[in-house]
Design a protein around this motif. Structure first.
Motif, PDB file in Angstrom:
ATOM      1  N   PHE A  26     118.146  -0.530  38.026  1.00 10.43           N
ATOM      2  CA  PHE A  26     118.104  -0.480  36.564  1.00 10.43           C
ATOM      3  C   PHE A  26     119.042  -1.501  35.920  1.00 10.43           C
ATOM      4  O   PHE A  26     118.947  -1.768  34.732  1.00 10.43           O
ATOM      5  CB  PHE A  26     118.439   0.929  36.082  1.00 10.43           C
ATOM      6  CG  PHE A  26     117.295   1.898  36.250  1.00 10.43           C
ATOM      7  CD1 PHE A  26     116.152   1.779  35.478  1.00 10.43           C
ATOM      8  CD2 PHE A  26     117.355   2.901  37.213  1.00 10.43           C
ATOM      9  CE1 PHE A  26     115.088   2.662  35.650  1.00 10.43           C
ATOM     10  CE2 PHE A  26     116.300   3.777  37.385  1.00 10.43           C
ATOM     11  CZ  PHE A  26     115.157   3.658  36.605  1.00 10.43           C
ATOM     12  N   GLU A  27     119.965  -2.073  36.744  1.00 11.61           N
ATOM     13  CA  GLU A  27     120.814  -3.124  36.207  1.00 11.61           C
ATOM     14  C   GLU A  27     120.001  -4.367  35.835  1.00 11.61           C
ATOM     15  O   GLU A  27     120.283  -5.054  34.851  1.00 11.61           O
ATOM     16  CB  GLU A  27     121.889  -3.496  37.240  1.00 11.61           C
ATOM     17  CG  GLU A  27     122.855  -4.552  36.750  1.00 11.61           C
ATOM     18  CD  GLU A  27     123.915  -4.904  37.799  1.00 11.61           C
ATOM     19  OE1 GLU A  27     124.750  -5.774  37.508  1.00 11.61           O
ATOM     20  OE2 GLU A  27     123.895  -4.308  38.892  1.00 11.61           O
ATOM     21  N   SER A  28     118.960  -4.639  36.605  1.00 14.87           N
ATOM     22  CA  SER A  28     118.120  -5.813  36.341  1.00 14.87           C
ATOM     23  C   SER A  28     116.771  -5.440  35.712  1.00 14.87           C
ATOM     24  O   SER A  28     115.993  -6.322  35.338  1.00 14.87           O
ATOM     25  CB  SER A  28     117.866  -6.580  37.653  1.00 14.87           C
ATOM     26  OG  SER A  28     117.218  -5.734  38.599  1.00 14.87           O
ATOM     27  N   PHE A  29     116.497  -4.143  35.586  1.00 17.38           N
ATOM     28  CA  PHE A  29     115.208  -3.703  35.042  1.00 17.38           C
ATOM     29  C   PHE A  29     115.211  -3.813  33.512  1.00 17.38           C
ATOM     30  O   PHE A  29     116.120  -3.314  32.844  1.00 17.38           O
ATOM     31  CB  PHE A  29     114.934  -2.247  35.455  1.00 17.38           C
ATOM     32  CG  PHE A  29     113.608  -1.723  34.967  1.00 17.38           C
ATOM     33  CD1 PHE A  29     112.443  -1.996  35.650  1.00 17.38           C
ATOM     34  CD2 PHE A  29     113.541  -0.947  33.803  1.00 17.38           C
ATOM     35  CE1 PHE A  29     111.225  -1.503  35.199  1.00 17.38           C
ATOM     36  CE2 PHE A  29     112.338  -0.450  33.357  1.00 17.38           C
ATOM     37  CZ  PHE A  29     111.171  -0.734  34.053  1.00 17.38           C
ATOM     38  N   ARG A  30     114.213  -4.467  32.950  1.00 15.82           N
ATOM     39  CA  ARG A  30     114.088  -4.612  31.499  1.00 15.82           C
ATOM     40  C   ARG A  30     112.984  -3.683  31.012  1.00 15.82           C
ATOM     41  O   ARG A  30     111.801  -3.954  31.188  1.00 15.82           O
ATOM     42  CB  ARG A  30     113.736  -6.056  31.143  1.00 15.82           C
ATOM     43  CG  ARG A  30     114.841  -7.054  31.438  1.00 15.82           C
ATOM     44  CD  ARG A  30     115.956  -6.943  30.421  1.00 15.82           C
ATOM     45  NE  ARG A  30     116.979  -7.968  30.624  1.00 15.82           N
ATOM     46  CZ  ARG A  30     118.045  -8.101  29.889  1.00 15.82           C
ATOM     47  NH1 ARG A  30     118.250  -7.261  28.890  1.00 15.82           N
ATOM     48  NH2 ARG A  30     118.936  -9.038  30.134  1.00 15.82           N
ATOM     49  N   LEU A  31     113.399  -2.582  30.406  1.00 10.75           N
ATOM     50  CA  LEU A  31     112.406  -1.636  29.885  1.00 10.75           C
ATOM     51  C   LEU A  31     111.670  -2.236  28.695  1.00 10.75           C
ATOM     52  O   LEU A  31     110.444  -2.109  28.569  1.00 10.75           O
ATOM     53  CB  LEU A  31     113.075  -0.320  29.491  1.00 10.75           C
ATOM     54  CG  LEU A  31     112.170   0.730  28.838  1.00 10.75           C
ATOM     55  CD1 LEU A  31     111.058   1.152  29.783  1.00 10.75           C
ATOM     56  CD2 LEU A  31     112.992   1.935  28.374  1.00 10.75           C
ATOM     57  N   ILE A  32     112.417  -2.879  27.789  1.00  9.40           N
ATOM     58  CA  ILE A  32     111.787  -3.474  26.607  1.00  9.40           C
ATOM     59  C   ILE A  32     112.337  -4.874  26.394  1.00  9.40           C
ATOM     60  O   ILE A  32     113.446  -5.202  26.823  1.00  9.40           O
ATOM     61  CB  ILE A  32     112.021  -2.637  25.323  1.00  9.40           C
ATOM     62  CG1 ILE A  32     113.526  -2.529  25.020  1.00  9.40           C
ATOM     63  CG2 ILE A  32     111.384  -1.274  25.450  1.00  9.40           C
ATOM     64  CD1 ILE A  32     113.821  -1.823  23.691  1.00  9.40           C
ATOM     65  N   GLU A  33     111.530  -5.698  25.729  1.00  9.58           N
ATOM     66  CA  GLU A  33     111.958  -7.029  25.330  1.00  9.58           C
ATOM     67  C   GLU A  33     111.465  -7.277  23.912  1.00  9.58           C
ATOM     68  O   GLU A  33     110.334  -6.933  23.564  1.00  9.58           O
ATOM     69  CB  GLU A  33     111.403  -8.104  26.273  1.00  9.58           C
ATOM     70  CG  GLU A  33     111.991  -8.047  27.670  1.00  9.58           C
ATOM     71  CD  GLU A  33     111.458  -9.161  28.558  1.00  9.58           C
ATOM     72  OE1 GLU A  33     110.787 -10.074  28.016  1.00  9.58           O
ATOM     73  OE2 GLU A  33     111.713  -9.123  29.768  1.00  9.58           O
ATOM     74  N   LEU A  34     112.341  -7.864  23.096  1.00 14.51           N
ATOM     75  CA  LEU A  34     112.015  -8.109  21.699  1.00 14.51           C
ATOM     76  C   LEU A  34     112.688  -9.413  21.267  1.00 14.51           C
ATOM     77  O   LEU A  34     113.887  -9.596  21.497  1.00 14.51           O
ATOM     78  CB  LEU A  34     112.510  -6.943  20.829  1.00 14.51           C
ATOM     79  CG  LEU A  34     112.052  -6.892  19.368  1.00 14.51           C
ATOM     80  CD1 LEU A  34     110.537  -6.762  19.284  1.00 14.51           C
ATOM     81  CD2 LEU A  34     112.720  -5.708  18.665  1.00 14.51           C
TER      82      LEU A  34
END
Length: 354
Positions: A26-34
């Motif tokens: 989860f340190e490198s996981f991007r749940l959302i990008e905006l």
């Protein structure tokens, strides 16, 4: 319990996420990008929103801003049970700050993420408003009347029908439904219409209420993408006779009561009802209007006849008693003097004194 060593950080854990421990995953996981900045185009005239290379009708400005953020926000494909919350804040009439919060489930683990963007509003004119203000039109509705000039009330009513129809069609998505110009002529009214199909519907609506007919005449004005471009002239013809007109038709004297697809009236000779169509009445002769009625003295009643004073010569004249006649001798009654004789009007008619 058997523990597994994370190959990335060396931490012992009970399970791996894509071959690494939970924290590393989860340190490198991007749940959302905006994006940090978004630009939206709003029509300053109609409020339409430019989206995916086309203008779309939208709600108020805040709704457009939120829609732009939703369309741009990236949520990872592995996320499930997604809950999105957007909090807009108006900085100026042209700038909004929007905070996005997302709760989701990834690999059976609850995840929360936040992002913020600045939405910059650009006000411009959409293609349809540019066309409308530039006088664009696909059709002309020419409102005329058969054998006469339209009245001011008829011109006003036809224009109102057209404007109400355009507003209704525009709300349903026809962005060309507008009147780009209005020109009043001696013989009627010319309406310059943005939509050819909407113009045809307007003509049908006018006929449904006021009667008459229309014809179409196309004119070639150019080519686009190898196809001919036409403008259509819709020639409207309102009925020759209006409510209140008195006509001579096939030997009968008829007072017109209503005129539309059907013409309703009453015989001034025997009180019988009259129903016809505008087409059938071609060739009828207008001899008077109910507004020409005057008051005269009822001298006496003798069976099916009444004696009245001729409103011009003041001689006593015998005429047929109309149906539902209940006036008394010595009173004043409305009559209509024509070249075909004098006719007493129904008691409910309101005469105009001359």
């Amino acid at each position: 319990m058997n523990f597994i060593t994370c190959p990335k950080c060396g931490t012992e854990c009970d399970k791996l996420f894509d071959s690494i421990c939970r924290d590393c995953f989860f340190e490198s996981f991007r749940l959302i990008e905006l994006p940090l900045v978004l630009h939206v185009r709003i029509c300053s005239s109609c409020g339409a929103y430019f989206h995916r290379s086309r203008w779309e009708d939208a709600g108020n400005l805040e709704e457009v801003v939120l829609k732009a953020v939703e369309n741009t926000l990236f949520i990872h494909s592995e996320a499930g049970d997604v809950e999105l919350y957007l909090e807009p804040k108006e900085i100026t009439p042209y700038i909004y700050r929007v905070k996005a919060e997302v709760d989701a489930v990834v690999k059976d683990e609850p995840v929360h993420a936040e992002a913020e963007t600045e939405v910059r509003v650009q006000r411009t004119a959409c293609d349809m408003c540019s066309r409308e203000s530039g006088g664009y039109f696909e059709a002309i509705i020419q409102v005329r009347a058969a054998g006469r000039f339209p009245t001011e009330e008829e011109k006003r009513r036809c224009t109102l029908i057209a404007r109400e129809a355009m507003n209704s069609m525009k709300k349903k998505g026809d962005r060309l439904a507008f009147i780009s110009d209005y020109q009043e002529q001696k013989e009627g009214v010319d309406l310059y219409m943005g939509s050819m199909n909407a113009s045809r519907q307007v003509c049908r609506m006018i006929i449904s209420e006021l009667g008459g007919s229309f014809s179409e005449s196309p004119t070639l004005v150019g080519m686009k993408d190898g196809k001919n471009l036409y403008r259509i002239t819709f020639a409207m013809r309102l009925p020759e006779f209006r409510p209140g007109d008195v006509i001579k038709f096939r030997g009968r004297i008829i007072q017109i009561r209503s005129s539309g697809k059907k013409v309703h009236g009453i015989s001034l000779e025997d009180g019988s009802r009259f129903i016809s169509t505008p087409e059938e009445l071609k060739g009828a002769e207008k001899i008077a209007n109910i507004g020409d009625a005057v008051l005269t003295v009822l001298v006496s009643i003798e069976g099916n006849a009444i004696l009245v004073l001729d409103p011009e010569t003041y001689e006593t004249v015998a005429i047929k008693k109309p149906m539902f006649f209940n006036a008394e001798a010595g009173s004043e009654i409305p009559v209509l003097k024509t070249e075909y004789g004098i006719f007493a009007l129904a008691h409910s008619e309101v005469p105009q004194e001359k």
